[in-house]
Write a protein that holds these residues in place. Structure first.
Motif, PDB file in Angstrom:
ATOM      1  N   TRP A  25       1.293   9.654   8.952  1.00  0.00           N
ATOM      2  CA  TRP A  25       1.404   8.427   7.907  1.00  0.00           C
ATOM      3  C   TRP A  25       2.891   7.837   7.859  1.00  0.00           C
ATOM      4  CZ3 TRP A  25      -3.015   7.219   7.505  1.00  0.00           C
ATOM      5  CH2 TRP A  25      -4.088   8.022   6.790  1.00  0.00           C
ATOM      6  N   LEU A  26       3.842   8.630   8.321  1.00  0.00           N
ATOM      7  CA  LEU A  26       5.232   7.791   8.333  1.00  0.00           C
ATOM      8  C   LEU A  26       5.218   7.093   9.649  1.00  0.00           C
ATOM      9  CD1 LEU A  26       7.691  11.095   7.621  1.00  0.00           C
ATOM     10  CD2 LEU A  26       7.061   9.292   6.223  1.00  0.00           C
ATOM     11  N   GLY A  27       4.653   7.296  10.501  1.00  0.00           N
ATOM     12  CA  GLY A  27       4.745   6.242  11.657  1.00  0.00           C
ATOM     13  C   GLY A  27       3.769   5.369  11.561  1.00  0.00           C
ATOM     14  N   ALA A  28       2.878   5.303  10.482  1.00  0.00           N
ATOM     15  CA  ALA A  28       2.029   4.141   9.923  1.00  0.00           C
ATOM     16  C   ALA A  28       2.716   3.102   9.069  1.00  0.00           C
ATOM     17  CB  ALA A  28       0.626   4.485   9.657  1.00  0.00           C
ATOM     18  N   ALA A  29       3.665   3.526   8.615  1.00  0.00           N
ATOM     19  CA  ALA A  29       4.395   2.902   7.458  1.00  0.00           C
ATOM     20  C   ALA A  29       5.405   1.752   8.079  1.00  0.00           C
ATOM     21  CB  ALA A  29       4.992   3.756   6.325  1.00  0.00           C
ATOM     22  N   GLY A  30       5.749   0.960   7.239  1.00  0.00           N
ATOM     23  CA  GLY A  30       6.810  -0.057   7.509  1.00  0.00           C
ATOM     24  C   GLY A  30       6.697  -1.283   6.908  1.00  0.00           C
ATOM     25  N   PRO A  31       7.690  -2.072   6.968  1.00  0.00           N
ATOM     26  CA  PRO A  31       7.900  -3.216   5.956  1.00  0.00           C
ATOM     27  C   PRO A  31       6.929  -4.352   6.551  1.00  0.00           C
ATOM     28  CG  PRO A  31       9.778  -2.917   7.440  1.00  0.00           C
ATOM     29  CD  PRO A  31       9.092  -1.913   7.451  1.00  0.00           C
ATOM     30  N   ALA A  32       6.496  -4.318   8.151  1.00  0.00           N
ATOM     31  CA  ALA A  32       5.646  -5.408   8.750  1.00  0.00           C
ATOM     32  C   ALA A  32       4.210  -5.365   8.157  1.00  0.00           C
ATOM     33  CB  ALA A  32       5.655  -4.940  10.269  1.00  0.00           C
ATOM     34  N   ARG A  33       3.671  -4.206   7.957  1.00  0.00           N
ATOM     35  CA  ARG A  33       2.439  -4.162   7.220  1.00  0.00           C
ATOM     36  C   ARG A  33       2.501  -3.727   5.460  1.00  0.00           C
ATOM     37  NH1 ARG A  33      -1.624  -0.807  10.852  1.00  0.00           N
ATOM     38  NH2 ARG A  33      -0.255   1.029  10.655  1.00  0.00           N
ATOM     39  N   ASN A  34       3.952  -3.718   4.999  1.00  0.00           N
ATOM     40  CA  ASN A  34       3.822  -3.429   3.616  1.00  0.00           C
ATOM     41  C   ASN A  34       3.234  -2.131   3.273  1.00  0.00           C
ATOM     42  OD1 ASN A  34       4.893  -3.692   1.267  1.00  0.00           O
ATOM     43  ND2 ASN A  34       3.711  -5.878   0.510  1.00  0.00           N
ATOM     44  N   VAL A  35       3.561  -1.087   4.144  1.00  0.00           N
ATOM     45  CA  VAL A  35       2.986   0.173   3.928  1.00  0.00           C
ATOM     46  C   VAL A  35       4.103   1.302   3.565  1.00  0.00           C
ATOM     47  CG1 VAL A  35       1.484   2.058   4.989  1.00  0.00           C
ATOM     48  CG2 VAL A  35       0.833  -0.306   5.392  1.00  0.00           C
ATOM     49  N   HIS A  36       4.086   1.856   2.471  1.00  0.00           N
ATOM     50  CA  HIS A  36       5.067   2.935   1.982  1.00  0.00           C
ATOM     51  C   HIS A  36       4.520   4.367   1.950  1.00  0.00           C
ATOM     52  CE1 HIS A  36       7.126  -1.003   1.183  1.00  0.00           C
ATOM     53  NE2 HIS A  36       6.087  -1.185   0.701  1.00  0.00           N
ATOM     54  N   VAL A  37       5.178   5.294   2.195  1.00  0.00           N
ATOM     55  CA  VAL A  37       4.833   6.594   2.149  1.00  0.00           C
ATOM     56  C   VAL A  37       5.698   7.443   1.134  1.00  0.00           C
ATOM     57  CG1 VAL A  37       4.739   8.760   3.375  1.00  0.00           C
ATOM     58  CG2 VAL A  37       3.856   6.631   4.381  1.00  0.00           C
ATOM     59  N   ILE A  38       5.052   8.097   0.263  1.00  0.00           N
ATOM     60  CA  ILE A  38       5.741   8.775  -0.572  1.00  0.00           C
ATOM     61  C   ILE A  38       5.805  10.319  -0.220  1.00  0.00           C
ATOM     62  CG2 ILE A  38       5.610  10.003  -2.928  1.00  0.00           C
ATOM     63  CD1 ILE A  38       4.419   6.491  -2.431  1.00  0.00           C
ATOM     64  N   ASP A  39       6.993  10.955   0.465  1.00  0.00           N
ATOM     65  CA  ASP A  39       6.882  11.820   1.199  1.00  0.00           C
ATOM     66  C   ASP A  39       7.097  13.251   0.096  1.00  0.00           C
ATOM     67  OD1 ASP A  39       7.109  13.870   3.130  1.00  0.00           O
ATOM     68  OD2 ASP A  39       8.855  13.201   4.168  1.00  0.00           O
ATOM     69  N   THR A  40       6.059  14.131   0.086  1.00  0.00           N
ATOM     70  CA  THR A  40       6.114  15.048  -0.816  1.00  0.00           C
ATOM     71  C   THR A  40       6.075  16.322  -0.288  1.00  0.00           C
ATOM     72  OG1 THR A  40       3.448  15.279  -1.001  1.00  0.00           O
ATOM     73  CG2 THR A  40       4.642  13.869  -2.446  1.00  0.00           C
TER      74      THR A  40
ATOM     75  N   VAL B 146       0.872  -1.200   0.102  1.00  0.00           N
ATOM     76  CA  VAL B 146       0.007   0.070   0.064  1.00  0.00           C
ATOM     77  C   VAL B 146       0.902   1.300   0.060  1.00  0.00           C
ATOM     78  CG1 VAL B 146      -1.937   1.247   1.324  1.00  0.00           C
ATOM     79  CG2 VAL B 146      -1.744  -1.144   1.368  1.00  0.00           C
ATOM     80  N   TYR B 147       0.481   2.100  -1.060  1.00  0.00           N
ATOM     81  CA  TYR B 147       1.394   3.417  -1.192  1.00  0.00           C
ATOM     82  C   TYR B 147       0.448   4.592  -0.595  1.00  0.00           C
ATOM     83  CZ  TYR B 147       4.699   0.245  -3.864  1.00  0.00           C
ATOM     84  OH  TYR B 147       5.177  -0.683  -4.227  1.00  0.00           O
ATOM     85  N   LEU B 148       0.710   5.241   0.537  1.00  0.00           N
ATOM     86  CA  LEU B 148       0.388   6.551   0.899  1.00  0.00           C
ATOM     87  C   LEU B 148       0.995   7.617   0.382  1.00  0.00           C
ATOM     88  CD1 LEU B 148      -0.927   5.476   4.502  1.00  0.00           C
ATOM     89  CD2 LEU B 148      -2.375   5.588   2.574  1.00  0.00           C
ATOM     90  N   HIS B 149       0.533   8.900   0.351  1.00  0.00           N
ATOM     91  CA  HIS B 149       1.527  10.179   0.261  1.00  0.00           C
ATOM     92  C   HIS B 149       1.184  11.184   1.366  1.00  0.00           C
ATOM     93  CE1 HIS B 149      -1.459  13.052  -1.322  1.00  0.00           C
ATOM     94  NE2 HIS B 149      -2.044  11.866  -1.720  1.00  0.00           N
TER      95      HIS B 149
END
Length: 315
Positions: free
Chosen positions: A258-273, A206-209
């Protein structure tokens, strides 16, 4: 609506993306290619995309979001969306569920958006290579719109009699309300990830921004469409000179959430803009620098954001 010509900066979507046959990207022997975006109607009309040539693409994504992702961008004749600004090293497809004004809670609501539910985990589900998400901005705007007479637990801003001391913009932020907002956002994200994990694609990334620093100003997207931030800050009596710092404070808090919710354990990635766009000039009421109106970038701005997505999706 248009700003001065001097506010426009030249932009090209990546090395070699001036045309599809331009300079090769990264020496990989392949020209940069624009991400292809189609509607859910195009995908679902034939049943699981049977008439969409999926074998022509190296990756097929599901996309969901607000007006920063929607095909009906705001306003459609003057702007575009993030997805339309993404150029990649190979041919990829995104099936777009985005819709203007949609909150993250709406995106995961089976009643509000049954098509997305079917594409994610229902009869229209596909072995997606990733879920591209644009969410949280409208949730923040809705929370800012809570009027001053409400209790502290449901509003993000403090009334004038509650302002703290000092010069930091945080003195205007209601911490009780932020705690409520933060908990709500994380709970909704948990619902989304639980539905992903129960689908045919439990390992799908999952990719969030994050969003970028906006200038609160009376610059609507059209009749009855905004402005959003400036009226809320004015209602709480916050001095105009502090509007930018307050907006930056809230955007940074959402970014950290969002950065705190990301991580490999949940496979969540953040595009920081954050810090990508040149913010609009205060007091302007239309197109200014990289922004078409108060909360929507213009085409140039979306192109710059697309570059940030490329940095994550290309590898």
């Amino acid at each position: 609506m248009s700003g001065p010509a001097s506010s426009k900066r030249p932009w090209t979507p990546g090395a070699g993306a001036r045309t599809l046959a331009a300079t090769l990207h990264g020496g990989a022997g392949m020209a940069d290619i624009k991400l292809e975006v189609i509607s859910t109607t195009t995908w679902a009309g034939s049943g699981n995309g049977n008439q969409v040539p999926v074998t022509n693409y190296s990756r097929v994504y599901l996309a969901q979001g607000d007006s920063w992702f929607s095909l009906g961008a705001v306003p459609p004749w003057a702007t575009t969306n993030v997805l339309e600004g993404i150029w990649l090293k190979d041919r990829r497809l995104a099936v777009d569920c985005g819709y203007p004004g949609r909150t993250l809670a709406h995106m995961v609501d089976r009643v509000t958006d049954p098509t997305f539910d079917q594409l994610l985990a229902g009869k229209l589900a596909w072995p997606w290579d990733g879920l591209l998400m644009s969410g949280g901005g409208n949730d923040l705007i809705d929370a800012l719109g809570v009027e001053p007479h409400h209790e502290r637990e449901v509003r993000l801003l403090r009334r004038q009699d509650e302002w703290g001391s000092g010069s930091s913009a945080s003195r205007y932020v209601c911490e009780e309300g932020w705690t409520t907002f933060r908990g709500h956002m994380l709970a909704v994200l948990d619902v989304l990830l639980a539905r992903r994990d129960a689908s045919r694609n439990p390992a799908m990334p999952v990719y969030l921004h994050t969003y970028d620093q906006v200038t609160p100003r009376f610059a609507p997207a059209g009749a009855g469409k905004g402005p959003w931030l400036a009226p809320a800050l004015k209602a709480y009596g916050i001095p105009p000179d502090d509007w930018n710092p307050v907006a930056d404070e809230l955007i940074e808090r959402l970014r950290q959430l969002w950065l705190g919710a990301a991580g490999p354990a949940r496979n969540v990635h953040v595009i920081d803009t954050v810090g990508t766009l040149r913010r609009a000039d205060p007091g302007t009421k239309g197109n200014s620098n990289d922004w078409e109106n108060e909360i929507h970038p213009n085409k140039h701005g979306y192109g710059l954001l697309g570059e940030k997505w490329r940095e994550v999706l290309d590898p």
